[in-house]
Design a protein around this motif. Structure first.
Motif, PDB file in Angstrom:
ATOM      1  N   GLU A 203       9.517  -4.619  -8.190  1.00  0.00           N
ATOM      2  CA  GLU A 203       8.322  -4.569  -8.485  1.00  0.00           C
ATOM      3  C   GLU A 203       7.452  -5.820  -9.130  1.00  0.00           C
ATOM      4  O   GLU A 203       6.223  -5.477  -8.497  1.00  0.00           O
ATOM      5  N   ARG A 204       8.138  -6.662  -9.432  1.00  0.00           N
ATOM      6  CA  ARG A 204       7.531  -7.914  -9.555  1.00  0.00           C
ATOM      7  C   ARG A 204       7.241  -8.487  -8.161  1.00  0.00           C
ATOM      8  O   ARG A 204       6.009  -8.947  -8.673  1.00  0.00           O
ATOM      9  N   ASN A 205       7.790  -8.313  -7.363  1.00  0.00           N
ATOM     10  CA  ASN A 205       6.166  -8.369  -5.593  1.00  0.00           C
ATOM     11  C   ASN A 205       5.825  -7.781  -5.434  1.00  0.00           C
ATOM     12  O   ASN A 205       5.865  -7.328  -4.182  1.00  0.00           O
ATOM     13  N   GLN A 206       5.772  -6.567  -6.402  1.00  0.00           N
ATOM     14  CA  GLN A 206       4.310  -5.794  -5.931  1.00  0.00           C
ATOM     15  C   GLN A 206       4.281  -4.893  -4.503  1.00  0.00           C
ATOM     16  O   GLN A 206       3.519  -5.029  -3.488  1.00  0.00           O
ATOM     17  N   THR A 207       5.401  -4.630  -4.281  1.00  0.00           N
ATOM     18  CA  THR A 207       5.813  -3.738  -3.367  1.00  0.00           C
ATOM     19  C   THR A 207       5.091  -2.340  -3.403  1.00  0.00           C
ATOM     20  O   THR A 207       5.467  -1.998  -4.714  1.00  0.00           O
ATOM     21  N   ARG A 256       0.136  -6.816   1.101  1.00  0.00           N
ATOM     22  CA  ARG A 256       0.548  -7.031   0.279  1.00  0.00           C
ATOM     23  C   ARG A 256       2.052  -5.787   0.716  1.00  0.00           C
ATOM     24  O   ARG A 256       1.996  -5.803   1.789  1.00  0.00           O
ATOM     25  N   ASP A 289       6.093   5.224  -5.314  1.00  0.00           N
ATOM     26  CA  ASP A 289       4.757   5.411  -4.669  1.00  0.00           C
ATOM     27  C   ASP A 289       3.892   5.623  -4.084  1.00  0.00           C
ATOM     28  O   ASP A 289       2.499   6.234  -4.043  1.00  0.00           O
ATOM     29  N   ARG A 383      -1.940  -2.535  -8.897  1.00  0.00           N
ATOM     30  CA  ARG A 383      -0.930  -3.220  -8.706  1.00  0.00           C
ATOM     31  C   ARG A 383      -1.216  -3.181 -10.345  1.00  0.00           C
ATOM     32  O   ARG A 383      -2.708  -3.354 -10.830  1.00  0.00           O
ATOM     33  N   ASP A 385      -1.019  -6.041 -11.975  1.00  0.00           N
ATOM     34  CA  ASP A 385      -1.456  -7.103 -12.167  1.00  0.00           C
ATOM     35  C   ASP A 385      -3.356  -7.207 -12.146  1.00  0.00           C
ATOM     36  O   ASP A 385      -3.364  -8.222 -12.553  1.00  0.00           O
ATOM     37  N   ASN A 388      -6.189  -6.460  -7.518  1.00  0.00           N
ATOM     38  CA  ASN A 388      -5.951  -4.981  -6.054  1.00  0.00           C
ATOM     39  C   ASN A 388      -7.515  -4.912  -5.239  1.00  0.00           C
ATOM     40  O   ASN A 388      -7.929  -5.574  -4.590  1.00  0.00           O
TER      41      ASN A 388
END
Ligand SMILES: Nc1nc2c(ncn2[C@@H]2O[C@H](COP(=O)(O)OP(=O)(O)OP(=O)(O)O)[C@@H](O)[C@H]2O)c(=O)[nH]1
Ligand SMILES: [Mg+2]
Length: 418
Positions: A203-207, A256, A289, A383, A385, A388
């Motif tokens: 999740e941290r690296n937004q996969t 991403r 997702d 995303r 953060d 996106n």
């Protein structure tokens, strides 16, 4: 019999000669023949060879033999005639029915659940997979032991002996099984913690996580291999895949990270103990997702199979996850059965409309449109953060196509020969 749940089961070697039995309770909407075909595939996948099929018709199961006593006698003759070593029932037998039948027929008796457990036991590779299978088997076994035990106790009632050797042994087995179950659950709990740590890292690296789900043998692994150029095990067997495999999926124009996971297949009447035991693995799907729901477009049972997959997805809490329905194996369709367009939308039983793509994992047809559809959804997915901001989806029904959907887009333009 290759089902090694009883101590007497012999070593695995020659395929066991199996008689398949299905009981038709005449329920509306039950696809009876297809269900026996599937049982034959399950038996084969478990290493048996089906030598005969028997169909019985009844209003309700017989408490003692599941089938009536006349049918049980007929089965006994068939066992001798075909020199069968095992009789496999399509439906779940109670422990008492199984025991009575074994006694009456003089050979091993198994049901669908046992076959599935057997196949899972054979296929499990990872530490977690093995733990999950063992848990499911022990849970299945423990109900049989418990009841068997109380049954024996009743028989002994009045004789005045306190705990003959058989009874003590069973009690011991039961206690050992209970302890083993506890220990496995603890180990699985640990694995689950590791998983959620990994998940947080992802999740941290937004996969963007994409999971392949679908009925067993639909072609998930073949599609997985085609999309990520891997060589995961794919075979014309039920439950070829048990352990989740994950690879990076590279999509044009997507910066991403996208991770694609191949997972265990679903089947009608998946034993509940298995769903429970495989909770952690299935959780992967629930946490994705996006789900690629792979359907064997050439299967006459595809509607049934899709419903079953939807049902299991609901059960594991993945019913609301974004989905693309992927009709695979279109190379196997006759010219007349081919869809007019390879990209449209379809309505799920829940009423939700989702994109549908037609592909052949083997020939590669339609894969580009599928990739484009995944890419579009990966861009759209917000995303955490908030960085996106991709383009808005191209159609309001969420079918976010690759731009190749004509105006005459209609749900259900495609009809299988079901
Ligand atoms: N003709 C054709 N066969 C396919 C296609 N995709 C898969 N198959 C075949 O279908 C069978 C099952 O494929 P798998 O990829 O193992 O299916 P799966 O969904 O992963 O199955 P499990 O892991 O057992 O649940 C294999 O024999 C594949 O070669 C396709 O697009 N066309
Ligand atoms: Mg597979």
């Amino acid at each position: 019999m290759s089902v090694a749940l009883s101590a007497e089961a012999g070593p695995r070697g020659e395929p066991a000669r199996a008689i398949l039995v299905g009981v038709d309770f005449g329920k509306k909407g039950e696809h009876f023949d297809a269900s026996l075909d599937e049982l034959a595939l399950l038996a084969e996948s478990a290493g048996d060879v089906a030598v005969a099929r028997v169909v019985a018709r009844r209003k309700a199961p017989d408490p003692a033999f599941f089938v009536g006593s006349g049918k049980a006698d007929e089965l006994k003759e068939m066992v001798q005639l075909y020199q069968a070593e095992v009789v496999v029932f399509d439906q779940a037998l109670s422990p008492a029915q199984q025991r009575n039948l074994e006694k009456h027929l003089g050979v091993a008796v198994a049901d669908r659940t046992m076959l599935i457990l057997e196949i899972f036991g054979e296929r499990a590779r990872s530490h977690e997979g093995k733990l999950q299978v063992e848990l499911a088997r022990l849970q299945y076994l423990s109900t049989r032991l418990v009841r068997r035990w109380s049954h024996l106790e009743r028989q002994r009632g009045g004789i005045g002996t306190r705990g003959g050797p058989g009874e003590a042994q069973i009690e011991l087995d039961r206690r050992m099984i209970g302890e083993r179950i506890k220990s496995i659950k603890k180990q699985l709990e640990k694995v689950k913690k590791q998983r959620s740590t990994q998940r947080r890292a992802r999740e941290r690296n937004q996969t963007f996580r994409v999971s392949l789900v679908g009925y067993t043998n639909a072609g998930k692994s073949t599609l997985f291999n085609a999309l990520v150029h891997a060589d995961a095990y794919a075979a014309d067997q039920l439950f070829a895949t048990l352990d989740t495999t994950t690879r990076q999926l590279h999509l044009d124009g997507i910066e991403r990270g996208v991770a694609l996971s191949d997972t265990v297949g679903f089947i009608r009447d998946l034993p509940h103990s298995l769903i429970e035991a495989f909770q952690a693995t299935l959780q992967e799907a629930a946490d994705a997702d996006l789900l690629l729901h792979v359907v064997d477009a050439a299967s006459p049972e595809l509607a049934e199979q899709m419903r079953e997959v939807e049902r299991v997805l609901d059960e594991i809490g993945a019913g609301a996850v974004e989905q693309i329905v992927v009709f695979n194996k279109i190379d196997r369709l006759d010219e007349t059965e081919r869809p007019r367009t390879l990209a449209d939308a379809v309505e799920l039983p829940s009423g939700r409309r989702v994109p549908r793509r037609f592909v052949s994992a083997v020939s590669g047809e339609g894969l580009d449109a599928l990739r484009a559809c995944i890419a579009e959804l990966a861009i759209r997915e917000p995303r955490a953060d908030g960085l996106n901001a991709g383009p808005e989806p191209s159609s309001e029904d969420g079918s976010a196509g690759a731009g190749d959907e004509g105006e005459d887009l209609r749900v259900g333009t495609y009809h299988s020969h079901a």
